[in-house]
Write an enzyme that holds these catalytic residues in place. Structure first.
Site, PDB file in Angstrom:
ATOM      1  N   LYS A 162      54.779   3.148 106.770  1.00 51.77           N
ATOM      2  CA  LYS A 162      55.382   4.315 107.396  1.00 51.77           C
ATOM      3  C   LYS A 162      56.673   3.853 108.066  1.00 51.77           C
ATOM      4  O   LYS A 162      56.646   3.153 109.063  1.00 51.77           O
ATOM      5  CB  LYS A 162      54.459   4.943 108.436  1.00 51.77           C
ATOM      6  CG  LYS A 162      55.055   6.213 109.036  1.00 51.77           C
ATOM      7  CD  LYS A 162      54.268   6.716 110.215  1.00 51.77           C
ATOM      8  CE  LYS A 162      54.923   7.983 110.742  1.00 51.77           C
ATOM      9  NZ  LYS A 162      56.344   7.763 111.151  1.00 51.77           N
ATOM     10  N   PHE A 178      59.814   8.770  98.649  1.00 49.10           N
ATOM     11  CA  PHE A 178      58.375   8.680  98.436  1.00 49.10           C
ATOM     12  C   PHE A 178      57.803   9.893  97.725  1.00 49.10           C
ATOM     13  O   PHE A 178      56.605   9.950  97.460  1.00 49.10           O
ATOM     14  CB  PHE A 178      57.633   8.465  99.759  1.00 49.10           C
ATOM     15  CG  PHE A 178      57.938   9.487 100.828  1.00 49.10           C
ATOM     16  CD1 PHE A 178      57.484  10.784 100.742  1.00 49.10           C
ATOM     17  CD2 PHE A 178      58.687   9.128 101.938  1.00 49.10           C
ATOM     18  CE1 PHE A 178      57.766  11.715 101.734  1.00 49.10           C
ATOM     19  CE2 PHE A 178      58.977  10.044 102.941  1.00 49.10           C
ATOM     20  CZ  PHE A 178      58.502  11.351 102.837  1.00 49.10           C
ATOM     21  N   ARG A 227      50.639  20.731 105.464  1.00 48.56           N
ATOM     22  CA  ARG A 227      49.699  19.742 105.983  1.00 48.56           C
ATOM     23  C   ARG A 227      48.625  19.472 104.938  1.00 48.56           C
ATOM     24  O   ARG A 227      48.015  20.395 104.416  1.00 48.56           O
ATOM     25  CB  ARG A 227      49.073  20.263 107.274  1.00 48.56           C
ATOM     26  CG  ARG A 227      48.280  19.241 108.045  1.00 48.56           C
ATOM     27  CD  ARG A 227      49.164  18.199 108.698  1.00 48.56           C
ATOM     28  NE  ARG A 227      50.087  18.759 109.665  1.00 48.56           N
ATOM     29  CZ  ARG A 227      50.992  18.035 110.316  1.00 48.56           C
ATOM     30  NH1 ARG A 227      51.098  16.735 110.074  1.00 48.56           N
ATOM     31  NH2 ARG A 227      51.809  18.597 111.179  1.00 48.56           N
ATOM     32  N   LYS A 270      48.070   9.388 107.649  1.00 46.55           N
ATOM     33  CA  LYS A 270      48.933   8.488 108.424  1.00 46.55           C
ATOM     34  C   LYS A 270      48.037   7.624 109.302  1.00 46.55           C
ATOM     35  O   LYS A 270      47.256   8.143 110.091  1.00 46.55           O
ATOM     36  CB  LYS A 270      49.912   9.319 109.257  1.00 46.55           C
ATOM     37  CG  LYS A 270      50.870   8.512 110.101  1.00 46.55           C
ATOM     38  CD  LYS A 270      51.942   9.416 110.711  1.00 46.55           C
ATOM     39  CE  LYS A 270      51.351  10.507 111.574  1.00 46.55           C
ATOM     40  NZ  LYS A 270      52.383  11.348 112.224  1.00 46.55           N
TER      41      LYS A 270
END
Length: 334
Positions: free
Chosen positions: A102, A174, A244, A250
């Site tokens: 990340k 990504f 979402r 994450k």
């Protein structure tokens, strides 16, 4: 005659064949019709007809609105990950994910013509930075390097971009929004694209497979030791889904959240004459003092009352207050 040949080519390629390197050999041709055909094939290959039409209509309508009123809900096809606290939450599923670092960057969406913040506000990138980007959507992070967020944030938010700042910035990809195929296929398409266009500041964030909780925890520790933020896990067989998503996770070593500055508390001792701590209020209305994570520059010029900031913490107390809270940065809604 040309129209029938064009239909035949489209039928042969199909929508799932996003990008073929062989076709790109014709990009340098001096024949305008061949370039038009190639462009049309790539567009149809990336995006299904209905989605592309709806996306184009939305984009055209959004151009009439002030940039400050655009939101990703109506204009940008963004995937937003869910946060998990421990690798064991997905024990038994780890092998089904592709895993990447990340990045501590600024989310940037390319709609084929323009870069946008996650909020939908336009990013004023230099013309040379984007002029060779493909004419279809891409999603990624603008990034300078680990622990360089403040320098990056200042550069990308300028109304008039500074070339010397942007020459340090990379656009790390990504996702191919709205494209067909699973995530594994879309990543492969991104890698082909980057290889063909050969733009030095355009790259794909590396993805890898891991199999166990131990491997995932080790990977997270390695990233954190290098001053990275954490990991992103994306189901390798997931189709593109905006919003979402439980298919994208994450994983970070600590939690983070936002709070509003209520008061600036004076320092003592070595911080005499500077800010000692900030009294902040969470979204839930709880107040606490935030006194760590600041360097001397921020203590001399603290965030003003009313501003938002991001802080990191390990866990919550029984009263719901953050444990071991530490300042990260001033919060920007993008």
């Amino acid at each position: 005659m040309f129209f029938h040949r064009f239909q035949s080519v489209l039928s042969t390629l199909g929508r799932k064949q996003y990008f073929k390197a062989e076709l790109l050999k014709g990009c340098n041709s001096t024949m305008p019709m061949r370039r038009l055909l190639l462009s049309s094939i790539l567009t149809v290959g990336v995006i299904s007809g209905k989605v592309f039409a709806a996306s184009s209509q939305t984009s055209e309508a959004s151009e009439e609105l002030p940039a400050s009123k655009k939101t990703f809900n109506s204009t940008l096809a963004l995937v937003l990950p869910k946060t998990i606290s421990f690798a064991k939450e997905i024990e038994g599923e780890i092998a089904s994910f592709l895993i990447s670092e990340k990045l501590d960057g600024v989310r940037a969406y390319w709609d084929g013509k323009q870069l946008y913040f996650r909020s939908g506000r336009i990013i004023n990138a230099p013309k040379w930075f984007v002029e060779k980007f493909p004419d279809h959507p891409m999603d990624g992070e603008l990034w300078i390097g680990r622990a360089q967020f403040e320098a990056l944030s200042g550069a990308v938010r300028r109304q008039i971009p500074q070339d010397e700042e942007w020459r340090k910035i990379h656009y790390c990809l990504f996702e191919l929004p709205l494209a067909n195929g699973d995530f594994r296929t879309r990543v492969a398409a991104l890698e082909k694209l980057v290889h063909v266009v050969r733009i030095p500041w355009l790259s794909v964030i590396p993805q890898e497979h891991l199999s166990t909780v131990e491997q995932l925890e080790t990977k997270l520790k390695q990233i954190v030791l290098r001053k990275g933020e954490g990991l992103v896990l994306h189901k390798s067989d997931a189709l593109f889904q905006s919003g979402r998503s439980a298919e994208v996770l994450k994983l970070k070593p600590q939690h983070d959240a936002e709070a509003k500055v209520i008061a600036i508390l004076p320092g003592r001792g070595k911080y005499d004459g500077m800010m000692g701590a900030l009294l902040v209020e969470t979204k839930g209305g709880q107040r606490f003092k935030l006194g760590t994570g600041f360097d001397d520059a921020i203590r001399k010029n603290p965030p003003p009352v009313g501003s938002l900031l991001t802080y990191r913490y390990r866990d919550l107390t029984g009263n719901g207050l953050p444990k071991f809270a530490s300042f990260i940065r001033v919060f920007h809604p993008e």
